[in-house]
Design a protein around this motif. Structure first.
Motif, PDB file in Angstrom:
ATOM      1  N   ILE A 295     -24.555  27.451  40.997  1.00 36.29           N
ATOM      2  CA  ILE A 295     -25.821  27.914  40.150  1.00 36.29           C
ATOM      3  C   ILE A 295     -25.013  28.464  38.848  1.00 36.29           C
ATOM      4  CG2 ILE A 295     -27.932  28.891  40.019  1.00 36.29           C
ATOM      5  CD1 ILE A 295     -28.326  28.546  42.647  1.00 36.29           C
ATOM      6  N   THR A 296     -24.929  27.994  37.619  1.00 37.17           N
ATOM      7  CA  THR A 296     -24.880  28.861  36.414  1.00 37.17           C
ATOM      8  C   THR A 296     -25.291  30.204  36.121  1.00 37.17           C
ATOM      9  OG1 THR A 296     -25.744  27.517  34.925  1.00 37.17           O
ATOM     10  CG2 THR A 296     -24.267  26.537  35.571  1.00 37.17           C
ATOM     11  N   PRO A 297     -24.976  30.947  35.492  1.00 34.75           N
ATOM     12  CA  PRO A 297     -24.808  32.105  34.863  1.00 34.75           C
ATOM     13  C   PRO A 297     -26.617  32.088  34.982  1.00 34.75           C
ATOM     14  CG  PRO A 297     -22.633  32.825  34.746  1.00 34.75           C
ATOM     15  CD  PRO A 297     -23.537  31.234  35.140  1.00 34.75           C
ATOM     16  N   GLU A 298     -26.532  31.270  33.602  1.00 34.79           N
ATOM     17  CA  GLU A 298     -27.762  30.714  32.905  1.00 34.79           C
ATOM     18  C   GLU A 298     -28.768  30.856  33.313  1.00 34.79           C
ATOM     19  OE1 GLU A 298     -24.281  29.793  30.270  1.00 34.79           O
ATOM     20  OE2 GLU A 298     -24.297  28.899  32.459  1.00 34.79           O
ATOM     21  N   ARG A 299     -28.918  29.508  34.844  1.00 31.51           N
ATOM     22  CA  ARG A 299     -29.216  29.135  35.723  1.00 31.51           C
ATOM     23  C   ARG A 299     -30.470  29.844  36.675  1.00 31.51           C
ATOM     24  NH1 ARG A 299     -33.602  25.058  35.145  1.00 31.51           N
ATOM     25  NH2 ARG A 299     -33.921  24.099  37.585  1.00 31.51           N
ATOM     26  N   LYS A 300     -29.439  30.845  36.511  1.00 31.36           N
ATOM     27  CA  LYS A 300     -29.871  32.074  37.690  1.00 31.36           C
ATOM     28  C   LYS A 300     -30.763  33.655  36.901  1.00 31.36           C
ATOM     29  CE  LYS A 300     -25.671  32.781  40.830  1.00 31.36           C
ATOM     30  NZ  LYS A 300     -24.468  33.380  40.989  1.00 31.36           N
ATOM     31  N   SER A 301     -30.574  32.967  35.862  1.00 35.85           N
ATOM     32  CA  SER A 301     -30.823  34.323  34.629  1.00 35.85           C
ATOM     33  C   SER A 301     -32.407  33.538  34.527  1.00 35.85           C
ATOM     34  CB  SER A 301     -30.691  33.901  33.008  1.00 35.85           C
ATOM     35  OG  SER A 301     -30.560  32.587  32.800  1.00 35.85           O
TER      36      SER A 301
ATOM     37  N   GLN B  35     -34.512  34.341  37.678  1.00 34.20           N
ATOM     38  CA  GLN B  35     -35.019  36.171  37.561  1.00 34.20           C
ATOM     39  C   GLN B  35     -35.850  35.972  38.123  1.00 34.20           C
ATOM     40  OE1 GLN B  35     -32.063  37.480  39.127  1.00 34.20           O
ATOM     41  NE2 GLN B  35     -33.325  38.838  39.686  1.00 34.20           N
ATOM     42  N   PRO B  36     -36.764  35.158  37.133  1.00 33.83           N
ATOM     43  CA  PRO B  36     -38.245  36.568  36.831  1.00 33.83           C
ATOM     44  C   PRO B  36     -38.997  35.809  38.702  1.00 33.83           C
ATOM     45  CG  PRO B  36     -37.753  34.790  34.656  1.00 33.83           C
ATOM     46  CD  PRO B  36     -36.526  34.803  36.340  1.00 33.83           C
ATOM     47  N   LEU B  37     -38.761  34.775  38.482  1.00 31.55           N
ATOM     48  CA  LEU B  37     -39.271  34.458  39.992  1.00 31.55           C
ATOM     49  C   LEU B  37     -38.736  35.807  41.507  1.00 31.55           C
ATOM     50  CD1 LEU B  37     -41.076  32.533  41.735  1.00 31.55           C
ATOM     51  CD2 LEU B  37     -39.108  31.042  42.037  1.00 31.55           C
ATOM     52  N   ILE B  38     -37.377  35.471  41.311  1.00 30.60           N
ATOM     53  CA  ILE B  38     -37.163  36.204  42.503  1.00 30.60           C
ATOM     54  C   ILE B  38     -37.602  38.205  42.153  1.00 30.60           C
ATOM     55  CG2 ILE B  38     -35.031  37.833  42.582  1.00 30.60           C
ATOM     56  CD1 ILE B  38     -33.315  35.553  41.862  1.00 30.60           C
ATOM     57  N   ASP B  39     -38.298  38.145  41.232  1.00 30.60           N
ATOM     58  CA  ASP B  39     -38.841  40.210  40.845  1.00 30.60           C
ATOM     59  C   ASP B  39     -39.971  39.694  41.009  1.00 30.60           C
ATOM     60  OD1 ASP B  39     -36.673  40.275  39.402  1.00 30.60           O
ATOM     61  OD2 ASP B  39     -36.858  40.074  37.289  1.00 30.60           O
ATOM     62  N   TYR B  40     -41.202  38.610  41.412  1.00 29.92           N
ATOM     63  CA  TYR B  40     -42.077  38.079  41.184  1.00 29.92           C
ATOM     64  C   TYR B  40     -42.364  37.955  43.116  1.00 29.92           C
ATOM     65  CZ  TYR B  40     -46.377  36.695  42.018  1.00 29.92           C
ATOM     66  OH  TYR B  40     -48.177  36.325  42.083  1.00 29.92           O
ATOM     67  N   ILE B  41     -41.824  37.636  43.478  1.00 27.65           N
ATOM     68  CA  ILE B  41     -41.782  37.848  45.033  1.00 27.65           C
ATOM     69  C   ILE B  41     -41.113  38.665  45.917  1.00 27.65           C
ATOM     70  CG2 ILE B  41     -40.407  36.793  47.468  1.00 27.65           C
ATOM     71  CD1 ILE B  41     -40.532  34.234  45.634  1.00 27.65           C
ATOM     72  N   GLN B  42     -39.933  39.536  44.797  1.00 26.82           N
ATOM     73  CA  GLN B  42     -39.845  40.971  45.637  1.00 26.82           C
ATOM     74  C   GLN B  42     -40.923  42.015  45.031  1.00 26.82           C
ATOM     75  OE1 GLN B  42     -36.146  41.761  46.728  1.00 26.82           O
ATOM     76  NE2 GLN B  42     -37.670  43.177  47.488  1.00 26.82           N
ATOM     77  N   ILE B  43     -41.606  42.301  44.008  1.00 31.95           N
ATOM     78  CA  ILE B  43     -42.395  43.048  43.824  1.00 31.95           C
ATOM     79  C   ILE B  43     -43.866  43.023  45.009  1.00 31.95           C
ATOM     80  CG2 ILE B  43     -44.564  43.997  42.552  1.00 31.95           C
ATOM     81  CD1 ILE B  43     -42.471  43.116  39.942  1.00 31.95           C
ATOM     82  N   LYS B  44     -43.613  42.172  44.880  1.00 32.01           N
ATOM     83  CA  LYS B  44     -44.862  41.264  45.930  1.00 32.01           C
ATOM     84  C   LYS B  44     -44.393  41.494  47.087  1.00 32.01           C
ATOM     85  CE  LYS B  44     -48.248  39.601  43.852  1.00 32.01           C
ATOM     86  NZ  LYS B  44     -49.585  40.608  43.750  1.00 32.01           N
ATOM     87  N   ALA B  45     -43.295  41.841  48.010  1.00 30.31           N
ATOM     88  CA  ALA B  45     -42.355  41.955  49.376  1.00 30.31           C
ATOM     89  C   ALA B  45     -42.466  42.993  49.523  1.00 30.31           C
ATOM     90  CB  ALA B  45     -41.304  41.014  49.132  1.00 30.31           C
TER      91      ALA B  45
ATOM     92  N   ARG C 162     -46.384  33.706  34.766  1.00 28.88           N
ATOM     93  CA  ARG C 162     -45.757  32.181  34.624  1.00 28.88           C
ATOM     94  C   ARG C 162     -44.760  31.776  34.622  1.00 28.88           C
ATOM     95  NH1 ARG C 162     -45.331  29.352  30.113  1.00 28.88           N
ATOM     96  NH2 ARG C 162     -46.139  27.382  29.681  1.00 28.88           N
ATOM     97  N   ILE C 163     -43.850  30.934  35.507  1.00 30.80           N
ATOM     98  CA  ILE C 163     -42.774  31.286  35.353  1.00 30.80           C
ATOM     99  C   ILE C 163     -42.027  29.303  35.325  1.00 30.80           C
ATOM    100  CG2 ILE C 163     -40.704  31.415  36.387  1.00 30.80           C
ATOM    101  CD1 ILE C 163     -42.195  34.252  38.127  1.00 30.80           C
ATOM    102  N   PRO C 164     -41.410  29.634  34.019  1.00 30.14           N
ATOM    103  CA  PRO C 164     -41.327  28.078  33.704  1.00 30.14           C
ATOM    104  C   PRO C 164     -39.469  27.656  34.280  1.00 30.14           C
ATOM    105  CG  PRO C 164     -41.089  28.605  32.219  1.00 30.14           C
ATOM    106  CD  PRO C 164     -41.190  29.888  32.244  1.00 30.14           C
TER     107      PRO C 164
ATOM    108  N   THR D   6     -31.611  23.732  47.379  1.00 32.41           N
ATOM    109  CA  THR D   6     -30.089  24.817  46.554  1.00 32.41           C
ATOM    110  C   THR D   6     -30.835  26.314  45.501  1.00 32.41           C
ATOM    111  OG1 THR D   6     -28.876  23.413  47.393  1.00 32.41           O
ATOM    112  CG2 THR D   6     -28.299  25.465  45.956  1.00 32.41           C
ATOM    113  N   GLU D   7     -32.129  25.658  44.477  1.00 29.34           N
ATOM    114  CA  GLU D   7     -32.124  27.080  44.164  1.00 29.34           C
ATOM    115  C   GLU D   7     -32.787  28.217  44.567  1.00 29.34           C
ATOM    116  OE1 GLU D   7     -32.695  25.600  39.959  1.00 29.34           O
ATOM    117  OE2 GLU D   7     -30.616  24.581  39.528  1.00 29.34           O
TER     118      GLU D   7
END
Length: 210
Positions: free
Chosen positions: A24-30, A33-43, A169-171, A199-200
């Motif tokens: 997973i490239t750094p560009e793809r990880k970025s 990241q917004p989905l990670i952040d959203y889930i983390q806040i809720k969790a 809204r997360i593309p 994987t992602e």
């Protein structure tokens, strides 16, 4: 109290164990990241985590994303995750997408026939099955507020600048395996896309601190 980890079907567990996030490239990880952040806040706030994966026809990528997200969340024992999918129009869950999930170990039962069949998709013996059928993203079956809208195709991303009720809204777009329908590469390309999505989403949920 320690929560017991959900036991997935062995074949699915084998697929998950074979996933590698190294490519997973750094560009793809970025992008993820917004989905990670959203889930983390809720969790962290111990709130329900509602994820609605949206694609144009709700027939391939959005279903693969919905199923893998729910499954990987269970693998990591992340609670209160509820995954949905929808489209800008309703068609049907494409048979090859369902077959691809079956090859990965999911048990799928058809609970209603017709032009838009309804499937019960199970990733373990005891959890409520994922209900798979094509619907619009704002269908009554889906959450109407307090959810993240994840756009899995560029057409839906461009066509839905505003999604009513979505907190975020997360593309996160994926190439459409539909391009290979009717070709000798069809099964291979659907599997390739399924593995990429798995994987992602594995990477996304692996970043969540409980």
């Amino acid at each position: 109290m320690t929560l017991t980890k959900t036991s997935l079907f062995t074949a699915i567990e084998d697929v998950i164990q074979s996933l590698s996030t190294e490519n997973i490239t750094p560009e793809r990880k970025s992008i993820l990241q917004p989905l990670i952040d959203y889930i983390q806040i809720k969790a962290t706030q111990n709130e329900e985590i509602r994820l609605n994966f949206i694609c144009t026809h709700n027939s391939r990528r959005s279903h693969l994303s919905q199923v893998w997200a729910q499954t990987v969340a269970a693998h990591f024992n992340i609670q209160n995750v509820f995954c949905y999918s929808g489209g800008t129009e309703a068609t049907a869950l494409f048979p090859m997408a369902a077959q691809t999930l079956e090859k990965s170990g999911f048990k799928i039962n058809t609970i209603a026939e017709g032009k838009n069949p309804i499937y019960a998709i199970k990733y373990n013996e005891n959890s409520h099955p994922i209900i798979g059928f094509s619907k619009t993203y704002d269908d009554a079956f889906n959450p109407q507020s307090q959810f993240a809208a994840i756009l899995t195709c560029s057409q839906a991303d461009q066509g839905c600048p505003f999604i009513a009720g979505a907190e975020k809204r997360i593309p996160i777009t994926f190439e459409d395996p539909k391009a290979f329908d009717g070709t000798p590469q069809q099964a291979e390309k659907y599997q390739e896309r399924s593995v990429q999505i798995a994987t992602e989403l594995f990477y996304v949920f692996s970043q969540i601190k409980k």
